[in-house]
Write a protein that holds these residues in place. Structure first.
Motif, short mmCIF file in Angstrom:
data_model
loop_
_atom_site.label_atom_id
_atom_site.label_comp_id
_atom_site.label_asym_id
_atom_site.label_seq_id
_atom_site.Cartn_x
_atom_site.Cartn_y
_atom_site.Cartn_z
N LEU A 39 9.74 1.19 -12.05
CA LEU A 39 8.49 1.66 -11.43
C LEU A 39 8.74 2.81 -10.45
N GLU A 40 9.94 3.39 -10.52
CA GLU A 40 10.33 4.52 -9.69
C GLU A 40 10.43 4.18 -8.20
N ILE A 41 10.72 2.92 -7.91
CA ILE A 41 11.00 2.50 -6.53
C ILE A 41 12.46 2.85 -6.25
N GLY A 85 0.79 -1.22 0.00
CA GLY A 85 0.00 0.00 0.00
C GLY A 85 0.82 1.27 0.00
N ASP A 86 2.08 1.18 -0.35
CA ASP A 86 2.96 2.36 -0.41
C ASP A 86 3.09 2.83 -1.85
N MET A 87 3.44 4.09 -2.00
CA MET A 87 3.81 4.64 -3.29
C MET A 87 5.25 4.19 -3.57
N PRO A 88 5.62 4.06 -4.84
CA PRO A 88 6.98 3.61 -5.16
C PRO A 88 8.07 4.45 -4.49
N GLU A 124 8.08 5.85 -1.72
CA GLU A 124 8.11 5.68 -0.26
C GLU A 124 8.84 4.41 0.16
N ILE A 125 9.38 3.69 -0.82
CA ILE A 125 10.06 2.42 -0.55
C ILE A 125 11.52 2.52 -0.93
N LEU A 126 12.36 1.96 -0.10
CA LEU A 126 13.77 1.72 -0.43
C LEU A 126 13.92 0.22 -0.57
N PHE A 127 14.42 -0.22 -1.71
CA PHE A 127 14.60 -1.64 -2.01
C PHE A 127 16.07 -1.94 -2.24
N LEU A 128 16.61 -2.93 -1.50
CA LEU A 128 18.00 -3.36 -1.66
C LEU A 128 18.05 -4.79 -2.16
N ASP A 129 18.84 -5.02 -3.19
CA ASP A 129 18.98 -6.35 -3.78
C ASP A 129 20.42 -6.51 -4.25
N ASP A 130 20.89 -7.74 -4.29
CA ASP A 130 22.26 -7.99 -4.74
C ASP A 130 22.34 -8.31 -6.23
N HIS A 131 21.22 -8.30 -6.94
CA HIS A 131 21.21 -8.55 -8.37
C HIS A 131 20.78 -7.29 -9.12
N LEU A 132 21.62 -6.83 -10.01
CA LEU A 132 21.38 -5.60 -10.75
C LEU A 132 20.06 -5.64 -11.51
N GLU A 133 19.72 -6.77 -12.13
CA GLU A 133 18.49 -6.84 -12.91
C GLU A 133 17.25 -6.64 -12.03
N ASN A 134 17.32 -7.06 -10.76
CA ASN A 134 16.19 -6.84 -9.84
C ASN A 134 16.08 -5.37 -9.45
N VAL A 135 17.21 -4.74 -9.23
CA VAL A 135 17.23 -3.31 -8.90
C VAL A 135 16.71 -2.50 -10.09
N GLU A 136 17.17 -2.84 -11.28
CA GLU A 136 16.71 -2.13 -12.47
C GLU A 136 15.22 -2.32 -12.70
N GLY A 137 14.70 -3.53 -12.43
CA GLY A 137 13.26 -3.77 -12.57
C GLY A 137 12.46 -2.88 -11.65
N ALA A 138 12.89 -2.77 -10.40
CA ALA A 138 12.19 -1.92 -9.43
C ALA A 138 12.29 -0.44 -9.83
N LYS A 139 13.44 -0.04 -10.33
CA LYS A 139 13.62 1.36 -10.74
C LYS A 139 12.69 1.74 -11.88
#
Length: 189
Positions: free
Chosen positions: A156-158, A134-137, A139-154
């Motif tokens: 959506l402006e996470i 229920g958060d806006m993108p 409003e979330i900080l997402f940490l991952d060790d795989h670049l493709e996962n970070v890029e996927g989240a980005k």
């Protein structure tokens, strides 16, 4: 003005935990590999047997990093919600119980691809995570060790950050939430 970080979402393996495969016997290692590659293996009996052994194997090999609890406590003190976003198997729930993870993170804030039917970095994973939390993108900080996962989240402006398990988790999180406006919005020093 930056949006306030309300939730920090962590990948599990490579961020909060690591696998110590050296603790497995040869048979357990073989079964672990069978199960992790089950979509490519035709022997259904072997896959079923490996599946039955996964709970004990996961409990044996998964280890929480030394900084995870320190970081959880810091975020709980700051009243920032904790979340886990993982591509994992159902059996990881037993490990969560074993390491008392639910003391820090609510079950409903653990987003596991096993239950939602789509893996990171698929955008549908992040859309479902946003819906469940229920958060806006922003409003979330997402940490991952795989670049493709970070890029996927980005996409959506996470707020997303690649994380190296050798870095100090608490320092990285503190720096990123400060950058995301938490400290300024809450007058916390």
């Amino acid at each position: 003005m930056c949006n306030q970080i309300k939730t920090v979402a962590f990948d599990l393996g490579g961020v909060l935990a690591y696998q110590d495969l050296d603790l497995l016997t040869e048979e357990e290692l073989m079964l672990f590999r069978v199960y992790m590659n089950r979509n490519d293996i035709l022997d259904k009996e072997l896959i079923d047997y490996a599946h039955k052994r996964m709970i004990e194997i996961y409990l044996k090999i998964y280890k929480l990093t030394s900084e995870a609890i320190l970081t959880f406590e810091m975020l709980n003190d700051l009243k920032i919600r904790l979340s886990i976003w993982t591509n994992n198997i159902q059996e990881i729930d037993n490990w969560f119980e074993e390491v008392h993870l639910y003391q820090y993170i609510k079950r409903e804030n653990i987003i596991n691809s096993f239950y939602i039917g789509v893996d990171k970095p698929n955008l549908a994973f992040y859309l479902r995570a946003l819906e469940l939390l229920g958060d806006m993108p922003q409003e979330i900080l997402f940490l991952d060790d795989h670049l493709e996962n970070v890029e996927g989240a980005k996409r959506l402006e996470i707020n997303s950050k690649i994380y190296n398990i050798d870095d100090s988790l608490s320092e990285v999180v503190q720096f990123e939430i400060k950058k995301g406006g938490y400290y300024e919005n809450n007058s916390v020093r």
